[in-house]
Design a protein around this motif. Structure first.
Motif, PDB file in Angstrom:
ATOM      1  N   GLY A  65       2.766  -4.734   4.434  1.00  0.00           N
ATOM      2  CA  GLY A  65       3.878  -5.313   3.701  1.00  0.00           C
ATOM      3  C   GLY A  65       5.056  -4.374   3.601  1.00  0.00           C
ATOM      4  O   GLY A  65       6.222  -4.789   3.721  1.00  0.00           O
ATOM      5  N   ARG A  66       4.790  -3.097   3.390  1.00  0.00           N
ATOM      6  CA  ARG A  66       5.869  -2.106   3.316  1.00  0.00           C
ATOM      7  C   ARG A  66       6.578  -1.986   4.661  1.00  0.00           C
ATOM      8  O   ARG A  66       7.811  -1.931   4.723  1.00  0.00           O
ATOM      9  N   ILE A  67       5.814  -1.924   5.725  1.00  0.00           N
ATOM     10  CA  ILE A  67       6.415  -1.802   7.055  1.00  0.00           C
ATOM     11  C   ILE A  67       7.204  -3.061   7.397  1.00  0.00           C
ATOM     12  O   ILE A  67       8.319  -2.990   7.928  1.00  0.00           O
ATOM     13  N   LEU A  68       6.653  -4.220   7.084  1.00  0.00           N
ATOM     14  CA  LEU A  68       7.334  -5.478   7.371  1.00  0.00           C
ATOM     15  C   LEU A  68       8.686  -5.547   6.667  1.00  0.00           C
ATOM     16  O   LEU A  68       9.685  -5.978   7.257  1.00  0.00           O
ATOM     17  N   ALA A  69       8.747  -5.116   5.418  1.00  0.00           N
ATOM     18  CA  ALA A  69      10.014  -5.148   4.681  1.00  0.00           C
ATOM     19  C   ALA A  69      11.063  -4.292   5.379  1.00  0.00           C
ATOM     20  O   ALA A  69      12.245  -4.667   5.445  1.00  0.00           O
ATOM     21  N   GLY A  89      -3.185 -11.601   6.457  1.00  0.00           N
ATOM     22  CA  GLY A  89      -4.541 -11.930   6.879  1.00  0.00           C
ATOM     23  C   GLY A  89      -5.585 -10.861   6.634  1.00  0.00           C
ATOM     24  O   GLY A  89      -6.786 -11.142   6.729  1.00  0.00           O
ATOM     25  N   ALA A  90      -5.155  -9.637   6.320  1.00  0.00           N
ATOM     26  CA  ALA A  90      -6.129  -8.560   6.118  1.00  0.00           C
ATOM     27  C   ALA A  90      -6.868  -8.754   4.802  1.00  0.00           C
ATOM     28  O   ALA A  90      -6.260  -9.022   3.765  1.00  0.00           O
ATOM     29  N   ALA A  91      -8.177  -8.601   4.851  1.00  0.00           N
ATOM     30  CA  ALA A  91      -8.977  -8.711   3.633  1.00  0.00           C
ATOM     31  C   ALA A  91      -8.900  -7.442   2.795  1.00  0.00           C
ATOM     32  O   ALA A  91      -9.194  -7.465   1.594  1.00  0.00           O
ATOM     33  N   ASP A  92      -8.505  -6.341   3.412  1.00  0.00           N
ATOM     34  CA  ASP A  92      -8.459  -5.049   2.736  1.00  0.00           C
ATOM     35  C   ASP A  92      -7.123  -4.878   2.018  1.00  0.00           C
ATOM     36  O   ASP A  92      -6.057  -4.975   2.640  1.00  0.00           O
ATOM     37  N   PRO A  93      -7.101  -4.586   0.712  1.00  0.00           N
ATOM     38  CA  PRO A  93      -5.846  -4.474  -0.047  1.00  0.00           C
ATOM     39  C   PRO A  93      -4.930  -3.357   0.448  1.00  0.00           C
ATOM     40  O   PRO A  93      -3.703  -3.533   0.481  1.00  0.00           O
ATOM     41  N   LEU A  94      -5.481  -2.223   0.817  1.00  0.00           N
ATOM     42  CA  LEU A  94      -4.652  -1.113   1.280  1.00  0.00           C
ATOM     43  C   LEU A  94      -3.960  -1.478   2.591  1.00  0.00           C
ATOM     44  O   LEU A  94      -2.764  -1.192   2.769  1.00  0.00           O
ATOM     45  N   THR A  95      -4.683  -2.102   3.486  1.00  0.00           N
ATOM     46  CA  THR A  95      -4.090  -2.541   4.756  1.00  0.00           C
ATOM     47  C   THR A  95      -2.953  -3.522   4.512  1.00  0.00           C
ATOM     48  O   THR A  95      -1.876  -3.418   5.105  1.00  0.00           O
ATOM     49  N   SER A  96      -3.172  -4.478   3.629  1.00  0.00           N
ATOM     50  CA  SER A  96      -2.155  -5.464   3.313  1.00  0.00           C
ATOM     51  C   SER A  96      -0.917  -4.815   2.713  1.00  0.00           C
ATOM     52  O   SER A  96       0.219  -5.181   3.043  1.00  0.00           O
ATOM     53  N   GLU A  97      -1.121  -3.818   1.838  1.00  0.00           N
ATOM     54  CA  GLU A  97       0.022  -3.135   1.224  1.00  0.00           C
ATOM     55  C   GLU A  97       0.831  -2.365   2.257  1.00  0.00           C
ATOM     56  O   GLU A  97       2.073  -2.441   2.275  1.00  0.00           O
ATOM     57  N   VAL A  98       0.163  -1.623   3.110  1.00  0.00           N
ATOM     58  CA  VAL A  98       0.869  -0.848   4.139  1.00  0.00           C
ATOM     59  C   VAL A  98       1.639  -1.779   5.069  1.00  0.00           C
ATOM     60  O   VAL A  98       2.815  -1.540   5.379  1.00  0.00           O
ATOM     61  N   ARG A 116      15.493   5.026   1.227  1.00  0.00           N
ATOM     62  CA  ARG A 116      14.773   6.304   1.232  1.00  0.00           C
ATOM     63  C   ARG A 116      14.503   6.770  -0.194  1.00  0.00           C
ATOM     64  O   ARG A 116      13.392   7.234  -0.518  1.00  0.00           O
ATOM     65  N   GLU A 117      15.495   6.627  -1.077  1.00  0.00           N
ATOM     66  CA  GLU A 117      15.320   7.026  -2.474  1.00  0.00           C
ATOM     67  C   GLU A 117      14.308   6.118  -3.179  1.00  0.00           C
ATOM     68  O   GLU A 117      13.474   6.576  -3.962  1.00  0.00           O
ATOM     69  N   ARG A 118      14.396   4.824  -2.895  1.00  0.00           N
ATOM     70  CA  ARG A 118      13.448   3.896  -3.513  1.00  0.00           C
ATOM     71  C   ARG A 118      12.023   4.199  -3.070  1.00  0.00           C
ATOM     72  O   ARG A 118      11.082   4.180  -3.875  1.00  0.00           O
ATOM     73  N   ARG A 119      11.868   4.516  -1.781  1.00  0.00           N
ATOM     74  CA  ARG A 119      10.546   4.834  -1.240  1.00  0.00           C
ATOM     75  C   ARG A 119       9.992   6.107  -1.888  1.00  0.00           C
ATOM     76  O   ARG A 119       8.799   6.183  -2.212  1.00  0.00           O
ATOM     77  N   ALA A 120      10.850   7.096  -2.095  1.00  0.00           N
ATOM     78  CA  ALA A 120      10.406   8.342  -2.722  1.00  0.00           C
ATOM     79  C   ALA A 120       9.987   8.099  -4.171  1.00  0.00           C
ATOM     80  O   ALA A 120       9.000   8.673  -4.649  1.00  0.00           O
ATOM     81  N   ALA A 121      10.737   7.245  -4.878  1.00  0.00           N
ATOM     82  CA  ALA A 121      10.404   6.952  -6.270  1.00  0.00           C
ATOM     83  C   ALA A 121       9.101   6.161  -6.373  1.00  0.00           C
ATOM     84  O   ALA A 121       8.309   6.364  -7.303  1.00  0.00           O
ATOM     85  N   LEU A 122       8.889   5.257  -5.411  1.00  0.00           N
ATOM     86  CA  LEU A 122       7.674   4.440  -5.422  1.00  0.00           C
ATOM     87  C   LEU A 122       6.436   5.252  -5.091  1.00  0.00           C
ATOM     88  O   LEU A 122       5.365   5.053  -5.667  1.00  0.00           O
ATOM     89  N   GLY A 123       6.578   6.186  -4.173  1.00  0.00           N
ATOM     90  CA  GLY A 123       5.433   6.978  -3.753  1.00  0.00           C
ATOM     91  C   GLY A 123       4.583   6.253  -2.724  1.00  0.00           C
ATOM     92  O   GLY A 123       4.829   5.092  -2.388  1.00  0.00           O
ATOM     93  N   ASP A 124       3.592   6.929  -2.221  1.00  0.00           N
ATOM     94  CA  ASP A 124       2.709   6.382  -1.202  1.00  0.00           C
ATOM     95  C   ASP A 124       1.697   5.403  -1.800  1.00  0.00           C
ATOM     96  O   ASP A 124       1.424   5.435  -3.009  1.00  0.00           O
ATOM     97  N   ARG A 134       3.460   7.472  10.208  1.00  0.00           N
ATOM     98  CA  ARG A 134       2.729   8.309   9.252  1.00  0.00           C
ATOM     99  C   ARG A 134       1.807   7.462   8.382  1.00  0.00           C
ATOM    100  O   ARG A 134       0.625   7.803   8.176  1.00  0.00           O
ATOM    101  N   MET A 135       2.310   6.342   7.869  1.00  0.00           N
ATOM    102  CA  MET A 135       1.488   5.499   7.010  1.00  0.00           C
ATOM    103  C   MET A 135       0.332   4.870   7.776  1.00  0.00           C
ATOM    104  O   MET A 135      -0.789   4.775   7.244  1.00  0.00           O
ATOM    105  N   LEU A 136       0.587   4.455   9.005  1.00  0.00           N
ATOM    106  CA  LEU A 136      -0.504   3.881   9.789  1.00  0.00           C
ATOM    107  C   LEU A 136      -1.577   4.920  10.089  1.00  0.00           C
ATOM    108  O   LEU A 136      -2.775   4.609  10.083  1.00  0.00           O
TER     109      LEU A 136
END
Length: 260
Positions: free
Chosen positions: A151-155, A140-149, A17-25, A84-86
């Motif tokens: 990846g975060r959820i997968l982790a 597989g997503a061609a869109d960078p924002l989709t791939s990032e989101v 939770r702290e790491r996520r807050a430091a990283l930001g959206d 929320r992110m989705l």
């Protein structure tokens, strides 16, 4: 990895939770290019992530371990953050969310039928299917924002699975070994059915992401082998894919505790 004692899991969830807050959206302002089939697919998964978790939290409270109950609340908070992110990803692509979907309604209804053990077994089916889905979306997503989101959820999901495996291992520990194996074999059978339903329902999106329906089902089942072994208390071999290292530690490090 699986840790003996839930205090370590509380610490891990809090650290994340702290790491996520430091990283930001992610930078939602970049927008997202989402094909229609990907929009429909993400909308359905967003519904599944967007629950209040009250039933699960209440059952965790009744289990009599306040530290485990706190870990469950932190897990639920991560799931709600996924929703929320989705939602924000869909908005970045100019799309809205759904009010509900039949597949989520079925999972929720079955999960709430009995106690914590059944709830977790059904929840684990959804979690394992989600692993394959978010991996496909990330890669597989061609869109960078989709791939990032994705990846975060997968982790996050990769950490959630061994957490639930530990509790189910404890909950099944009182059963004879043949019964434990029967439960996990049945669980894998239900997982196969759920993966097949998702593969059909999300087929157009999976095809766009470069994953065939049959491959999605096969990969989901293959990834679940170490989980079934961890839940039944047997040795867990190191395998490829999600959670292999966590699975390798499950047999050695998962301690006994109160039943589910």
């Amino acid at each position: 990895m699986i840790k003996t004692g839930y205090g370590a899991w509380v610490g891990e969830f809090e650290a994340e939770r702290e790491r996520r807050a430091a990283l930001g959206d992610p930078d939602w302002g970049t927008g997202a290019q989402l094909p229609a089939e990907i929009v429909r697919s993400i909308q359905k998964f967003q519904v599944g992530e967007d629950g209040d978790g009250s039933a699960l939290s209440g059952k965790a409270d009744l289990a009599g371990d306040p530290v485990y109950a706190e870990a469950v609340r932190l897990f639920i908070a991560e799931e709600r953050n996924h929703a929320r992110m989705l939602k924000l990803l869909l908005a970045a692509g100019g799309a809205g969310t759904l009010d509900g979907h039949w597949s989520d309604a079925v999972f929720v209804r079955v999960r709430r039928l009995l106690g914590l053990r059944v709830e977790l077994l059904v929840l684990m089916i959804a979690e394992v299917v989600a692993l394959g889905y978010y991996r496909a979306l990330r890669d597989g997503a061609a869109d960078p924002l989709t791939s990032e989101v994705a990846g975060r959820i997968l982790a996050d999901e990769e950490r959630h699975v061994p957490f639930h495996c530990l509790r189910l291992r404890e909950g099944l520990a009182g059963l004879p070994r043949p019964a434990r194996r029967a439960v996990t074999a049945g669980w894998r059978g239900l997982l196969a059915g759920a993966a097949a339903l998702v593969a059909v329902d999300h087929g157009p999106a999976l095809r766009t992401l470069g994953v065939g329906r049959g491959a999605f089902v096969e990969q989901t089942l293959r990834s679940s082998g170490w989980m079934a072994r961890a839940m039944s208390g047997g040795p867990v071999a190191v395998g490829a894919g999600v959670g292999a290292s966590a699975g390798a530690n499950a047999g050695a490090n998962a301690g006994s505790g109160p039943g589910v």
